[in-house]
Design an enzyme around this catalytic site. Structure first.
Site, PDB file in Angstrom:
ATOM      1  N   LYS B  79      -2.958   5.371  -1.131  1.00  0.00           N
ATOM      2  CA  LYS B  79      -2.630   5.739   0.257  1.00  0.00           C
ATOM      3  C   LYS B  79      -3.242   7.102   0.570  1.00  0.00           C
ATOM      4  CE  LYS B  79       1.464   6.083   3.299  1.00  0.00           C
ATOM      5  NZ  LYS B  79       2.944   5.970   3.343  1.00  0.00           N
ATOM      6  N   SER B 154       4.801   2.934   6.863  1.00  0.00           N
ATOM      7  CA  SER B 154       3.502   3.563   7.046  1.00  0.00           C
ATOM      8  C   SER B 154       2.476   3.189   5.977  1.00  0.00           C
ATOM      9  CB  SER B 154       3.667   5.076   7.070  1.00  0.00           C
ATOM     10  OG  SER B 154       4.121   5.542   5.815  1.00  0.00           O
ATOM     11  N   SER B 178       8.716   3.156   4.044  1.00  0.00           N
ATOM     12  CA  SER B 178       7.272   3.002   4.195  1.00  0.00           C
ATOM     13  C   SER B 178       6.570   2.232   3.074  1.00  0.00           C
ATOM     14  CB  SER B 178       6.610   4.372   4.346  1.00  0.00           C
ATOM     15  OG  SER B 178       6.804   4.844   5.646  1.00  0.00           O
TER      16      SER B 178
END
Lengths: 476, 532
Positions: B79, B154, B178
């Site tokens: 990420k 996210s 997330s």
């Protein structure tokens, strides 16, 4: 009759702690270094970096807190103080608001002949900011983060001081305690000790405090004294003219001996303090406190008592010497080497103080090695050099830290104890000064002095004056 | 069969058996990225050359026996809020456009040490603020199950990348759901570990007291193995806990034969891959299954719960309480921390700086106005407000108290239950463009995941089927602090009763491809049936 006013002063004192590394990373705290060489992702606020508390900072803060009779906070936390400025790489400073390390203490001060207590409201740990360098030519500003993350404690007093003398006495007391603890060198000029002065005036006898101002940028004890005097007068003038004092932060310009307003209470920033989520609470138990307490070194008051008792040094001298931890360290080291504490103390009290004054220096700036002073004492005690030579050599030690043994040897300063050589000179002096010889023989003692002087001059000061005297009498 | 259809552990096994080279494994991922990125857009940046170079180097280290772990040579996507040295790390924000960190995040460094090959950085909601990956400055990520739908957020890029088989596994971060919510939307498995388990050093902070890094993969076995690789005590992160010695006040004590034994939390997650839930006490919070939960989602989850019951688990409904306070408490705390965490992005030191400005304050203002997106600005403003003098007690302090009370509610629940089962999200993945217009509604979507962060608990999301639209449904299993093993064990047992489902577009794609290598009989055991 004019109104009488009382000045009410409280101080916020920042002290840079003498840790080897910064408060939240392992970068060096060394002063000086080329810009941004003592930096890492943590102290430059790089994304993803996290602070890790330096335990030594907590221990120094605890030591200062204990020495200042504070209560140590058992569960102590850090908070973030949010404000935007480029010297502050994260745009927040890690400080303490809600649970500072120490609270409710006091120190005893002596101002004039008065003894009093100045209470300490609280003491907290925080990180220092970087330094902005403005390039006027280029119209740019550069940031040096070497100082960013250097550990500080802020000591906040109650408004217990009433004059510049008391303020200086309080600051000197704090400085002495902290220097003795080894927690900081407390140099005002280099900024390792900084004081902000909160001052208000009120009519003598009034119960309520007046409106206060905060004065910043005070770089020396003298500047502090001048700023206090200046601000006191400014506030009294306002009141006398029927005007109000505005609560504000003012910046002292010591060259102009004038302060000007930086920001008023209305412009005061909202720092949006909240608990620092990247650090865990510092839990301080009895055991840790006891460990710090047991490690506390001898502080000035105790040292002074010991000097009087152990070395038979007069109170006044002991006070001067212990007045600077650095000087006391030199004294003890030199005395231990040569075993003549009183002689060492004399050198410090007379010649050292004179030279400090001549060169406009602080005792902290003494840079000679105690070994060299000890050697000098030994040389004079053994009669290897006479007193006037010793003074000359000491000045060299004071200024250049020379080794007196080597120096005396190289410059041929040894007292001449060779009787034959002395007799040769004496014969010549007697032959050259028949009048003085006559006078002496005629009973004028003074005449001998002139002959001794001539002899010393001829021997370039290296003769042993006692021996010259004795020989002269014999020969005449 | 395809290299890309393998799980991380399967691929690692083949690499160590010299059946697949590291370069081939990495090339397979890079090729798949090339095939699907134009549709899915999971990545902010792909480091093709760097990955191939690293692959060759790792191969040497595997060959001379220096790296032997289960993830050796397996490609991974990270990420884009985790720092990777000399590789751009943007947090999907304009303000960090082209930003290259000077160091690598601890969790990523541990993976590299274990022989993982980073192939790229995945898309996310800007600074992890959002639940759809639509707030990214670099464009939206699409759900591989249906390109008109969001992947969740996210960590939407990481989850979509795993679902689209662009990489066998990925790292995500979870502040309020997330990892778990996008895992649920994309039909993959994701774990949010107990706070303090994985180092946050190098994770660009959103809500520091809530953020945790965790694994995202196709199955529970992978997640356990990855977690074992990234979890460790890190002296660089003061909130990191040494689980080798840490004994949790409640979950750290085990009763056996009338005696109480003390068990440190530990790092042996793969040891919990046991197909058995007999006697496992499961609590079902009634408040999580009432109004607001999509009927199809509810049905799929309860079906999975029944399966666990059949396998010997003891299931009971209970009242969790305070559920309605989790969202306001979360948005106050997370936004407050974010408003401070994000203040360092000011144009002075790194990242984006506005072109024209007059003086310092104008530079700050313009840089931050242009550099941050709307959702980030909204949360900075919210956070600054709740910390303002005069409001601090009413908002921030109250939220902290609420957080403590929510933790107490969970403590009470875990006195009775080993694990709690909940949805990961109220619905399956919404369509693109439907969420951002009503942020409050979007915030409500976090209701089942947020409390877990507030209480610091571990949670896993695993797929339990698809709804009538063909979108995956995820189920969340929540454990007490440091009880990762119980949730892994439960998830593993459930997974054993199911087959892994792939998005149709990936299925169709691999049907067209030539088989890369022959299939060996012995591998069938660790392959889930139904995978093409």
């Amino acid at each position: 009759m004019a109104k009488q006013y009382e000045t009410v002063i409280g101080l916020e004192v920042h002290v840079e702690l003498a840790t080897k590394t910064k408060i939240f990373c392992s970068c060096s705290t060394e002063f000086g270094g080329a810009p941004n060489t003592h930096t890492c992702p943590v102290c430059t606020g790089m994304p993803g970096s996290l602070p890790v508390l330096n335990k030594q900072v907590v221990e120094y803060a605890m030591a200062i807190g204990l020495a200042a009779n504070c209560e140590i906070t058992r569960v102590c936390k850090f908070d973030r103080k949010n404000y935007f400025y480029p010297d502050n790489p994260q745009n927040y400073q890690i400080s303490q608001l809600y649970l500072p390390i120490a609270r409710n203490g006091y120190v005893e001060i002596e101002a004039g002949s008065m003894k009093k207590r100045v209470r300490i409201h609280e003491m907290h740990m925080e990180e220092d900011a970087g330094k902005l360098v403005h390039d006027e030519w280029d119209d740019t500003s550069l940031v040096d983060y070497n100082r960013s993350g250097v550990p500080l404690v802020e000591i906040v007093s109650e408004p217990d001081m009433r004059s510049a003398d008391e303020v200086i006495a309080y600051l000197e007391k704090l400085r002495m305690i902290i220097q003795y603890l080894g927690a900081s060198d407390c140099k005002l000029q280099e900024g390792s000790m900084r004081a902000d002065v909160n001052l208000s005036v009120r009519e003598a006898g009034a119960k309520e405090f007046g409106t206060r101002t905060e004065m910043k940028n005070l770089n020396s004890f003298k500047a502090i004294a001048r700023a206090i005097e200046g601000e006191r007068e400014r506030q009294i003038e306002l009141l006398e003219a029927g005007k109000a004092v505005i609560q504000e932060t003012r910046r002292w310009d010591d060259n102009k001996e004038f302060s000007y307003a930086m920001r008023s209470k209305e412009d005061a920033q909202d720092y949006r303090y909240f608990p620092e989520p990247d650090l865990v609470p510092v839990i301080i138990d009895d055991e840790w406190i006891e460990k710090i307490r047991s490690r506390q070194p001898e502080l000035q008051t105790e040292k002074l008592m010991r000097y009087k008792k152990e070395f038979d040094i007069p109170e006044y001298d002991a006070k001067i010497i212990t007045g600077s931890k650095h000087m006391a360290d030199i004294f003890e080291a030199a005395a231990a080497i040569c075993g003549k504490p009183k002689k060492v103390s004399n050198w410090l009290m007379v010649e050292t103080l004179r030279l400090l004054k001549d060169h406009n220096m602080e005792p902290e700036e003494i840079s000679f090695a105690p070994e060299n002073l000890a050697k000098l004492v030994e040389l004079t005690e053994a009669g290897t050099i006479n007193n006037s030579v010793a003074k000359e050599v000491f000045e060299k030690i004071f200024l250049e830290n020379i080794d007196p043994g080597v120096y005396v040897e190289e410059h041929g300063l040894k007292t001449v104890n060779d009787e034959g050589a002395l007799e040769e000179v004496l014969k010549k002096v007697i032959a050259d000064n028949p009048q003085a010889v006559e006078d002496y023989r005629g009973g004028k003692e003074k005449a001998l002095g002139a002959l001794v002087g001539q002899t010393m001059k001829a021997m370039k000061g290296k003769a042993n004056p006692g021996m010259v005297n004795q020989k002269l009498r014999e020969m005449i | 069969m395809d290299i890309t259809s393998l799980t991380a552990v399967e691929l690692g096994k083949k690499i160590r058996a010299r059946e697949i080279s590291v370069v081939d494994a990495v090339t397979a991922s890079l090729d798949q990225i090339e095939r699907v990125e134009k549709d899915v857009h999971s990545f902010v940046s792909v480091d093709r050359e760097g990955a191939l170079e690293r692959a060759a180097r790792i191969q040497e280290q595997i060959d001379d026996g220096r790296i032997t772990g289960p993830l050796a040579g397996v490609p991974v996507a990270v990420k884009d809020n985790m720092c990777t040295k000399d590789m751009t790390t943007t947090c999907s924000s304009r303000i960090l456009e082209n930003f290259k960190p000077t160091f690598t995040a601890e969790a990523v460094r541990r993976l590299e040490k274990a022989g993982a090959v980073i192939i790229g950085k995945t898309n996310m909601d800007e600074f992890a603020m959002g639940s759809t990956t639509e707030t990214s400055y670099y464009g939206v990520t699409r759900n591989p199950w249906n390109l008109r739908h969001v992947p969740g957020g996210s960590s939407g890029g990481s989850c979509a990348a795993v679902a689209a088989e662009e990489c066998p596994y990925a790292l995500g971060s979870d502040t309020g759901g997330s990892i778990r919510q996008p895992s649920s939307f994309c039909g993959v498995v994701g774990i949010k570990p107990t706070y303090g388990t994985v180092s946050r050093y190098g994770l660009i902070a959103y809500g520091s007291s809530l953020d945790q890094i965790g694994p995202i993969a196709k199955d529970v076995t992978d997640c356990a193995a990855i977690l074992e690789a990234i979890a460790a005590h890190d002296p660089k992160d003061s909130t990191s806990i040494d689980r080798r010695t840490y004994v949790h006040t409640t979950s750290g004590k085990v009763r056996s034969g009338g005696k109480e034994e003390v068990c440190p939390a530990g790092y042996d997650f793969t040891g919990a891959l046991v197909d058995d839930v007999a006697g496992m006490r499961i609590g079902i919070p009634k408040d999580y299954f009432g109004k607001g939960l999509d009927a199809e989602v509810r049905e799929k989850i309860l079906e999975a719960v029944r399966t666990l019951e059949e396998r010997g688990a003891v299931v009971e409904e209970f009242d969790l309480g305070l559920v309605q306070y989790a969202i306001p408490a979360y948005y106050v705390i997370a936004s407050a921390e974010a408003s401070s965490n994000l203040s360092r992005f000011d144009g002075v030191k790194y990242g984006y700086r506005t072109e024209d400005y007059e003086g310092l304050h104008n530079m700050y203002k313009k840089t931050r106005s242009e550099g941050f997106g709307a959702e980030v600005k909204r949360r900075i403003m919210l956070g600054s407000f709740v910390l303002s003098s005069g409001y601090y007690d009413a908002y921030y302090l109250k939220a902290l108290r609420t957080k403590a009370l929510i933790k107490q509610e969970f403590d009470r629940a875990f006195e009775k239950y080993d694990i709690i089962i909940a949805p990961a999200a109220p619905t399956t993945a919404p369509e693109l463009g439907k969420s951002l217009s009503d942020p409050l509604k979007m915030y409500l979507g976090d209701i089942y995941t947020i409390s877990v962060n507030l209480a610091g608990l571990p949670g896993i999301s695993i797929p339990v089927g698809t709804d009538s639209k063909g979108l995956p449904v995820g189920m969340q299993i929540i454990g007490d602090c440091f009880e990762e093993k119980k949730i892994i064990r439960t998830a593993y047992t459930l997974e054993k009763t199911r087959t892994y489902e792939r998005p149709e577009m990936i299925n169709n794609m691999s049907k067209k491809k030539e088989p890369a290598i022959g299939r060996k009989g012995e591998d069938d055991q660790c392959m889930k049936g139904g995978r093409a």
